[in-house]
Enzyme design. Sequence first.
Site, PDB file in Angstrom:
ATOM      1  N   GLY A  16       0.807  -1.223   0.000  1.00  0.00           N
ATOM      2  CA  GLY A  16       0.000   0.000   0.000  1.00  0.00           C
ATOM      3  C   GLY A  16       0.837   1.269   0.000  1.00  0.00           C
ATOM      4  N   TYR A  48     -14.816   2.289  10.875  1.00  0.00           N
ATOM      5  CA  TYR A  48     -13.335   2.290  10.811  1.00  0.00           C
ATOM      6  C   TYR A  48     -12.758   2.797  12.139  1.00  0.00           C
ATOM      7  CZ  TYR A  48      -8.790   4.121   9.042  1.00  0.00           C
ATOM      8  OH  TYR A  48      -7.455   4.419   8.832  1.00  0.00           O
TER       9      TYR A  48
HETATM   10  P1  NAP Z   1      -3.647   1.251   1.313  1.00  0.00           P
HETATM   11  O1  NAP Z   1      -2.754   1.965   0.367  1.00  0.00           O
HETATM   12  O2  NAP Z   1      -5.105   1.192   1.050  1.00  0.00           O
HETATM   13  O3  NAP Z   1      -3.102  -0.254   1.481  1.00  0.00           O
HETATM   14  C1  NAP Z   1      -3.816  -1.154   2.302  1.00  0.00           C
HETATM   15  C2  NAP Z   1      -2.930  -2.354   2.491  1.00  0.00           C
HETATM   16  O4  NAP Z   1      -3.594  -3.300   3.313  1.00  0.00           O
HETATM   17  C3  NAP Z   1      -2.608  -3.039   1.158  1.00  0.00           C
HETATM   18  O5  NAP Z   1      -1.286  -3.522   1.184  1.00  0.00           O
HETATM   19  C4  NAP Z   1      -3.614  -4.176   1.147  1.00  0.00           C
HETATM   20  O6  NAP Z   1      -3.182  -5.300   0.389  1.00  0.00           O
HETATM   21  C5  NAP Z   1      -3.623  -4.540   2.625  1.00  0.00           C
HETATM   22  N1  NAP Z   1      -4.828  -5.274   2.980  1.00  0.00           N
HETATM   23  C6  NAP Z   1      -6.103  -4.812   2.975  1.00  0.00           C
HETATM   24  N2  NAP Z   1      -6.948  -5.792   3.346  1.00  0.00           N
HETATM   25  C7  NAP Z   1      -6.186  -6.905   3.597  1.00  0.00           C
HETATM   26  C8  NAP Z   1      -6.470  -8.227   4.014  1.00  0.00           C
HETATM   27  N3  NAP Z   1      -7.716  -8.641   4.257  1.00  0.00           N
HETATM   28  N4  NAP Z   1      -5.438  -9.093   4.159  1.00  0.00           N
HETATM   29  C9  NAP Z   1      -4.167  -8.685   3.908  1.00  0.00           C
HETATM   30  N5  NAP Z   1      -3.816  -7.443   3.529  1.00  0.00           N
HETATM   31  C10 NAP Z   1      -4.835  -6.563   3.365  1.00  0.00           C
HETATM   32  O7  NAP Z   1      -3.479   1.799   2.797  1.00  0.00           O
HETATM   33  P2  NAP Z   1      -2.509   2.923   3.383  1.00  0.00           P
HETATM   34  O8  NAP Z   1      -3.055   4.261   3.021  1.00  0.00           O
HETATM   35  O9  NAP Z   1      -1.094   2.562   3.067  1.00  0.00           O
HETATM   36  O10 NAP Z   1      -2.771   2.718   4.948  1.00  0.00           O
HETATM   37  C11 NAP Z   1      -1.934   1.865   5.692  1.00  0.00           C
HETATM   38  C12 NAP Z   1      -2.353   2.011   7.144  1.00  0.00           C
HETATM   39  O11 NAP Z   1      -2.287   3.395   7.519  1.00  0.00           O
HETATM   40  C13 NAP Z   1      -3.791   1.566   7.410  1.00  0.00           C
HETATM   41  O12 NAP Z   1      -3.845   0.875   8.647  1.00  0.00           O
HETATM   42  C14 NAP Z   1      -4.574   2.879   7.492  1.00  0.00           C
HETATM   43  O13 NAP Z   1      -5.713   2.738   8.316  1.00  0.00           O
HETATM   44  C15 NAP Z   1      -3.545   3.794   8.079  1.00  0.00           C
HETATM   45  N6  NAP Z   1      -3.744   5.227   7.791  1.00  0.00           N
HETATM   46  C16 NAP Z   1      -3.809   5.661   6.495  1.00  0.00           C
HETATM   47  C17 NAP Z   1      -4.002   7.026   6.246  1.00  0.00           C
HETATM   48  C18 NAP Z   1      -4.071   7.579   4.842  1.00  0.00           C
HETATM   49  O14 NAP Z   1      -4.375   8.774   4.689  1.00  0.00           O
HETATM   50  N7  NAP Z   1      -3.793   6.791   3.815  1.00  0.00           N
HETATM   51  C19 NAP Z   1      -4.124   7.933   7.315  1.00  0.00           C
HETATM   52  C20 NAP Z   1      -4.038   7.431   8.616  1.00  0.00           C
HETATM   53  C21 NAP Z   1      -3.845   6.072   8.844  1.00  0.00           C
HETATM   54  P3  NAP Z   1      -3.541  -5.359  -1.202  1.00  0.00           P
HETATM   55  O15 NAP Z   1      -2.629  -4.395  -1.867  1.00  0.00           O
HETATM   56  O16 NAP Z   1      -3.283  -6.780  -1.581  1.00  0.00           O
HETATM   57  O17 NAP Z   1      -4.996  -4.958  -1.330  1.00  0.00           O
HETATM   58  O1  GFB Z   2      -9.417  12.050   1.988  1.00  0.00           O
HETATM   59  P1  GFB Z   2     -10.889  12.183   2.247  1.00  0.00           P
HETATM   60  O2  GFB Z   2     -11.816  11.373   1.399  1.00  0.00           O
HETATM   61  O3  GFB Z   2     -11.211  11.746   3.717  1.00  0.00           O
HETATM   62  O4  GFB Z   2     -11.232  13.751   2.140  1.00  0.00           O
HETATM   63  P2  GFB Z   2     -11.276  12.509   5.110  1.00  0.00           P
HETATM   64  C1  GFB Z   2     -12.576  14.115   2.083  1.00  0.00           C
HETATM   65  C2  GFB Z   2     -12.675  15.620   1.874  1.00  0.00           C
HETATM   66  O5  GFB Z   2     -12.204  15.933   0.540  1.00  0.00           O
HETATM   67  C3  GFB Z   2     -14.147  16.009   1.928  1.00  0.00           C
HETATM   68  C4  GFB Z   2     -13.300  16.399  -0.258  1.00  0.00           C
HETATM   69  O6  GFB Z   2     -14.252  17.348   2.331  1.00  0.00           O
HETATM   70  C5  GFB Z   2     -14.549  15.846   0.467  1.00  0.00           C
HETATM   71  O7  GFB Z   2     -15.694  16.639   0.133  1.00  0.00           O
HETATM   72  N1  GFB Z   2     -13.193  15.896  -1.629  1.00  0.00           N
HETATM   73  C6  GFB Z   2     -13.281  16.675  -2.722  1.00  0.00           C
HETATM   74  C7  GFB Z   2     -13.020  14.624  -2.011  1.00  0.00           C
HETATM   75  N2  GFB Z   2     -13.200  15.929  -3.840  1.00  0.00           N
HETATM   76  C8  GFB Z   2     -13.036  14.635  -3.411  1.00  0.00           C
HETATM   77  C9  GFB Z   2     -12.881  13.401  -4.103  1.00  0.00           C
HETATM   78  O8  GFB Z   2     -12.918  13.329  -5.332  1.00  0.00           O
HETATM   79  N3  GFB Z   2     -12.704  12.281  -3.346  1.00  0.00           N
HETATM   80  C10 GFB Z   2     -12.667  12.335  -1.982  1.00  0.00           C
HETATM   81  N4  GFB Z   2     -12.452  11.179  -1.288  1.00  0.00           N
HETATM   82  N5  GFB Z   2     -12.837  13.500  -1.270  1.00  0.00           N
HETATM   83  C11 GFB Z   2     -10.923  10.066   5.907  1.00  0.00           C
HETATM   84  C12 GFB Z   2     -11.625   9.014   6.746  1.00  0.00           C
HETATM   85  O9  GFB Z   2     -11.580  11.300   6.098  1.00  0.00           O
HETATM   86  O10 GFB Z   2      -9.581  10.234   6.343  1.00  0.00           O
HETATM   87  C13 GFB Z   2     -10.910   7.713   6.620  1.00  0.00           C
HETATM   88  O11 GFB Z   2     -12.977   8.893   6.334  1.00  0.00           O
HETATM   89  C14 GFB Z   2      -9.394   7.824   6.659  1.00  0.00           C
HETATM   90  O12 GFB Z   2     -11.383   6.847   7.641  1.00  0.00           O
HETATM   91  C15 GFB Z   2      -8.839   9.076   6.032  1.00  0.00           C
HETATM   92  O13 GFB Z   2      -8.927   7.727   7.957  1.00  0.00           O
HETATM   93  C16 GFB Z   2      -7.400   9.326   6.431  1.00  0.00           C
HETATM   94  O14 GFB Z   2      -9.961  13.116   5.438  1.00  0.00           O
HETATM   95  O15 GFB Z   2     -12.469  13.366   5.122  1.00  0.00           O
END
Ligand code: NAP
Ligand code: GFB
Length: 321
Positions: free
Chosen positions: A15, A142
């Site tokens: 990821g 979540y």
């Molecule tokens: P991501 O790009 O969506 O990647 C998710 C990863 O989890 C992928 O490697 C996926 O494998 C794996 N996965 C999902 N379901 C699985 C399952 N059932 N068994 C095994 N592997 C599984 O996620 P990310 O953004 O890197 O996030 C990584 C961590 O950071 C998560 O715990 C997320 O909650 C946390 N986090 C993310 C953000 C953000 O903004 N992205 C912010 C705060 C916290 P595949 O590639 O095979 O699907």
């Molecule tokens: O990254 P995002 O989807 O998640 O951002 P959150 C949502 C904000 O971006 C909202 C605006 O204000 C949306 O209206 N936005 C504008 C869009 N255009 C788009 C678009 O095309 N796609 C998306 N996705 N948003 C998430 C949590 O909240 O934060 C998750 O729901 C996760 O659980 C993630 O933890 C880090 O920042 O709002």
Amino acid sequence: MSAENKVILVTGGSGLIGKAIEEVVKQEKQAYENETWIFISSKDADLCNKEQTQKLFEKHKPTHVIHLAAMVGGLFHNMAHNLDFLRNNLAINDNILHTSFEFGVKKVVSCLSTCIFPDKTTYPIDETMVHNGPPHPSNFGYSYAKRMIDVSNKAYHEQHGCMFTSVIPCNVFGPHDNYNLQSSHVIPALIRKMSDAIERGDETYTVFGSGKPLRQFIYSMDLAKLFLWVLREYHSVEPIVLSVDEVDEVSIAEAAEVIKKSINFKGDLSYDTSKPDGQYKKTASNKKLRSHLPNFQFTKFEDAMKESVQWYIDNKDSARK
Ligand code: NAP
Ligand code: GFB
């Protein structure tokens, strides 16, 4: 971490954050020759399944685990699938933590998020406030699953002395993000859709929502470095926020303008206020992190965005869509 040989298993290794950690580990490989790193995806094991998780641990016998794997998505995906986010993440997290305990893993670093904090709260939010009230309704599934990681970590520590801890990142972006428009976060969604708008020759691009919500965005490569510091140098079960400074918080509209500039979209941006905004803000304090790493330099938002946009342009055919 001391010098004996280590086997570090990274769940969610394919990821956004997993790939950033893999890149940083490659860059520093010389420094840590006693470490074997294993990056896995769901193809290696469906971590919702206890038996497959067990087989994975039998195969690799990890001494340390960075636990990233989760059902992850943006606002709209969470709003439509709160039950799936709850059940899948509860299953994955329980399997990883209990199997880590059964295999005597020395340390597990799991992942919470600043979006799981209470919806009604004072600001800035910090690590002590995780459980002080219900999360925002848009992603309660979540959020509660993530909060149970912290509860579980403390239970394993109290009953068995396990060093199971967690980090609390703000919103993350960077190369190898998820560009699937049903499930993606805002930054990869806007990068992909503005790129498509350029290819079509569109003169305007509509951003969902008002653009007013505020977010702290951390570059995945910076977060990866902080994750490695937590693995090696942070020895508490209490979670630690890994976020840019409060002053670096931007609005969705400001982020959209930075993406527009980075991708060179010449059209105008409009805002569709019929679409939900989600949480207005989730401003987190990184004071605890700064007390350990006062001089850590975050990559400038505009520079990180340029690198992220360039990565997408260079890899759009193979990117996760
Ligand atoms: P991501 O790009 O969506 O990647 C998710 C990863 O989890 C992928 O490697 C996926 O494998 C794996 N996965 C999902 N379901 C699985 C399952 N059932 N068994 C095994 N592997 C599984 O996620 P990310 O953004 O890197 O996030 C990584 C961590 O950071 C998560 O715990 C997320 O909650 C946390 N986090 C993310 C953000 C953000 O903004 N992205 C912010 C705060 C916290 P595949 O590639 O095979 O699907
Ligand atoms: O990254 P995002 O989807 O998640 O951002 P959150 C949502 C904000 O971006 C909202 C605006 O204000 C949306 O209206 N936005 C504008 C869009 N255009 C788009 C678009 O095309 N796609 C998306 N996705 N948003 C998430 C949590 O909240 O934060 C998750 O729901 C996760 O659980 C993630 O933890 C880090 O920042 O709002």
